[in-house]
Design a protein around this motif. Structure first.
Motif, short mmCIF file in Angstrom:
data_model
loop_
_atom_site.label_atom_id
_atom_site.label_comp_id
_atom_site.label_asym_id
_atom_site.label_seq_id
_atom_site.Cartn_x
_atom_site.Cartn_y
_atom_site.Cartn_z
N ARG A 131 -105.73 -27.79 38.00
CA ARG A 131 -104.88 -27.79 39.19
C ARG A 131 -104.45 -26.38 39.56
O ARG A 131 -104.42 -25.48 38.74
CB ARG A 131 -103.64 -28.66 38.97
CG ARG A 131 -103.98 -30.12 38.74
CD ARG A 131 -104.61 -30.70 39.96
NE ARG A 131 -105.13 -32.04 39.72
CZ ARG A 131 -105.95 -32.63 40.56
NH1 ARG A 131 -106.34 -32.04 41.65
NH2 ARG A 131 -106.39 -33.84 40.31
N CYS A 132 -104.09 -26.22 40.82
CA CYS A 132 -103.60 -24.96 41.37
C CYS A 132 -102.30 -24.55 40.67
O CYS A 132 -101.54 -25.40 40.21
CB CYS A 132 -103.37 -25.14 42.86
SG CYS A 132 -102.57 -23.76 43.69
N LEU A 134 -99.77 -23.46 42.17
CA LEU A 134 -98.65 -23.71 43.07
C LEU A 134 -98.52 -25.14 43.57
O LEU A 134 -97.42 -25.58 43.89
CB LEU A 134 -98.75 -22.79 44.29
CG LEU A 134 -98.57 -21.31 43.98
CD1 LEU A 134 -98.94 -20.46 45.18
CD2 LEU A 134 -97.14 -21.03 43.55
N CYS A 135 -99.63 -25.84 43.67
CA CYS A 135 -99.56 -27.20 44.21
C CYS A 135 -100.39 -28.12 43.32
O CYS A 135 -100.94 -27.69 42.32
CB CYS A 135 -100.04 -27.23 45.66
SG CYS A 135 -101.81 -26.91 45.85
N ASN A 136 -100.50 -29.35 43.67
CA ASN A 136 -101.20 -30.30 42.82
C ASN A 136 -102.67 -30.49 43.21
O ASN A 136 -103.35 -31.35 42.66
CB ASN A 136 -100.46 -31.64 42.83
CG ASN A 136 -100.82 -32.48 41.62
OD1 ASN A 136 -101.08 -31.96 40.54
ND2 ASN A 136 -100.84 -33.79 41.80
N CYS A 142 -107.97 -24.73 46.53
CA CYS A 142 -107.04 -23.68 46.99
C CYS A 142 -107.71 -22.31 46.99
O CYS A 142 -107.45 -21.51 47.89
CB CYS A 142 -105.79 -23.68 46.12
SG CYS A 142 -104.79 -25.17 46.36
N SER A 147 -105.49 -21.04 50.22
CA SER A 147 -104.32 -21.81 50.67
C SER A 147 -102.99 -21.10 50.47
O SER A 147 -102.02 -21.43 51.14
CB SER A 147 -104.27 -23.15 49.93
OG SER A 147 -105.45 -23.88 50.16
N HIS A 148 -102.91 -20.19 49.52
CA HIS A 148 -101.63 -19.57 49.18
C HIS A 148 -101.73 -18.06 49.28
O HIS A 148 -102.77 -17.47 49.01
CB HIS A 148 -101.21 -19.97 47.77
CG HIS A 148 -101.28 -21.45 47.53
ND1 HIS A 148 -100.41 -22.34 48.11
CD2 HIS A 148 -102.14 -22.19 46.78
CE1 HIS A 148 -100.71 -23.57 47.73
NE2 HIS A 148 -101.77 -23.51 46.91
#
Length: 169
Positions: A131-132, A134-136, A142, A147-148
């Protein structure tokens, strides 16, 4: 720099393969799964060794004979190695569960190779992908979609490495 990193990864792969065949055991390698600047930072270089020591205790508690093997330090950071007796798929499940429950464990990359030199990955066991930070979402999504922003990722990596250091004390 990229060539040095790729050469170091290839050397680690070859070394694990040789160890698996030489020892006739499952080989577990522990590295950091963070940007290169952290992997090569002296402040974090001993984290794979400390994580491998803690993981060895978990594996022994679960009935797997475990032996510490000579690790590697390369252009892509430090790598600790364990020779483990037992079914490689079971060992991978144990390693992945520990990685997921350990504070900061997301910063670890625990690879498992069976005694024949075959890589055991999460997907082959029906486990979710990494998983990332920062997010799930899966990290591959990502990364591909960017994405970030870099500052958010940097802050997450630093926070997670701090959690890992604390958990391994």
């Amino acid at each position: 720099m990229l060539n040095h990193m790729l050469t170091a990864k290839e050397a680690r792969w070859t070394y694990r393969n040789q160890l698996a065949k030489q020892w006739g055991r499952t080989i577990v390698s522990v590295t950091l799964c963070v940007p290169l600047g952290y992997r090569s930072d002296p402040a974090y270089q001993n984290l794979p060794e400390r994580a491998a020591d803690a993981l060895a205790q978990i594996l022994v508690q679960r009935g797997h004979g475990t032996r510490r093997l000579l690790g590697l330090d390369g252009a892509d950071g430090s790598c600790a190695m364990l020779g483990v007796e037992g079914n490689a798929e079971d060992i991978k499940r144990c390693c992945a569960a520990w990685e997921q429950t350990l504070p900061g464990g997301r910063t670890l990359d625990i690879d498992v190779m069976d005694k024949a030199g075959r890589q055991i990955d999460r997907e082959s066991l029906g486990m979710p992908s990494r998983r990332c930070y920062l997010c799930n979402l899966p990290s591959s999504v990502c990364i591909r979609e960017r994405s970030h922003d870099a500052q958010a990722l940097e802050a997450a990596v630093q926070r997670l490495l701090g959690e890992l250091e604390e958990a391994l004390r």
